[in-house]
Design an enzyme around this catalytic site. Structure first.
Site, PDB file in Angstrom:
ATOM      1  N   SER A 218       0.832  -1.200   0.000  1.00  0.00           N
ATOM      2  CA  SER A 218       0.000   0.000   0.000  1.00  0.00           C
ATOM      3  C   SER A 218       0.872   1.259   0.000  1.00  0.00           C
ATOM      4  CB  SER A 218      -0.971  -0.051   1.183  1.00  0.00           C
ATOM      5  OG  SER A 218      -2.057   0.811   0.999  1.00  0.00           O
TER       6      SER A 218
ATOM      7  N   HIS B 278      -7.313  -6.254   0.182  1.00  0.00           N
ATOM      8  CA  HIS B 278      -6.143  -5.370   0.212  1.00  0.00           C
ATOM      9  C   HIS B 278      -5.082  -5.863   1.196  1.00  0.00           C
ATOM     10  CE1 HIS B 278      -3.913  -1.707  -0.324  1.00  0.00           C
ATOM     11  NE2 HIS B 278      -4.059  -1.337   0.932  1.00  0.00           N
TER      12      HIS B 278
END
Length: 267
Positions: A88, A238
């Site tokens: 991320s 994610h």
């Protein structure tokens, strides 16, 4: 040389250096399972990004400034070149380093993020963090209850609570620089501000159920990283490194074995 921005890190293993960088609101321990899996072949350095964990805080935390702080820390540690692995926000910092300082990046693995600008989508998280900060809570349970008024995902609440610390007078607050992260939120959502492509080996690992890497990002990825490879982890969102750690660790390990040999060790 002493790093201008103090960077806290932990090191495990021995061999060519691999730098692990966590995501927004996280800390170096978030990629601990990966660090342990790589330690037999590499010297794995897990950093707290600036404004996170126990690292120093920045007056301005654009992607360029975050990348500069990590490169400066590498200088201080005597690491001229390393493989970079980032999830991320950490992936964006890794991309920024590869693009702006390609000689410092021997190979890169980018976990579930693309080199594009993202719309804001952390309003509920910021509301939960602000609620805890303003309430001056005296227990982790009280903090969790406040956060549950804004966040439905218990996993996200528990992840954030990892950065809650007890301060003077028994009051709990966030270890990361909440005001700084809020201030620079637009800057870290932006795409890398570099147009010179990185021609080295780079792997993008996408969570199959995540919308952070989309088909429309392909053109931008290849424009900046013409040698990019992509692996999809089915059934993952994610947080792919936490949802299927064995598979994620295997993917990263195989890529590094193929593209990052002992020739890149610190001299």
């Amino acid at each position: 040389m002493v790093a201008k921005t103090p960077i806290r890190h932990s090191t495990t293993g021995d061999g060519p250096p691999v730098v692990l960088m966590h995501g927004l609101f996280g800390s170096g321990g978030n990629l601990g399972a990966l660090a342990r899996s790589l330690a037999s072949d590499y010297s794995v350095l897990s950093v707290d990004l600036p404004n996170h964990g126990r690292s120093g805080w920045l007056e301005e935390a654009s992607l360029a400034r975050l990348a500069e702080a990590i490169v400066d820390w590498m200088d201080g540690e005597g690491i001229p070149r390393a493989a970079l692995v980032g999830h991320s926000l950490g992936g964006k910092v890794a991309m920024e380093i590869a693009l702006s300082e390609p000689g410092r990046c021997a190979a890169a693995v980018i976990a579930d993020i693309a080199p594009v600008s993202y719309p804001p989508h952390h309003d509920a998280v910021f509301a939960a963090l602000d609620a805890v900060h303003k309430a001056r809570v005296r227990s982790r349970e009280q903090a969790a209850q406040l956060m549950a008024q804004h966040l439905e995902d218990e996993g996200v609440i528990q992840f954030l609570l990892m950065s809650l610390q007890r301060g003077d007078g028994g009051v709990y607050d966030w270890r990361f620089n909440l005001e700084g992260i809020k201030r620079d939120y637009a800057a870290v959502r932006a795409e890398p501000d570099v147009d010179q492509p990185f021609s080295g080996p780079i792997l993008f690992v996408k969570g199959g159920e995540s919308d952070y890497i989309l088909p429309q990002h392909r053109e931008r990825v290849l424009a900046l990283f013409p040698d990019a490879q992509v692996k999809v982890m089915p059934g993952c969102g994610h947080w792919l490194h936490a949802e299927q750690p064995a598979l994620f660790n295997s993917i990263v390990g195989r890529f590094l074995q193929q593209h990052y040999s002992g020739a890149q060790q610190v001299l």
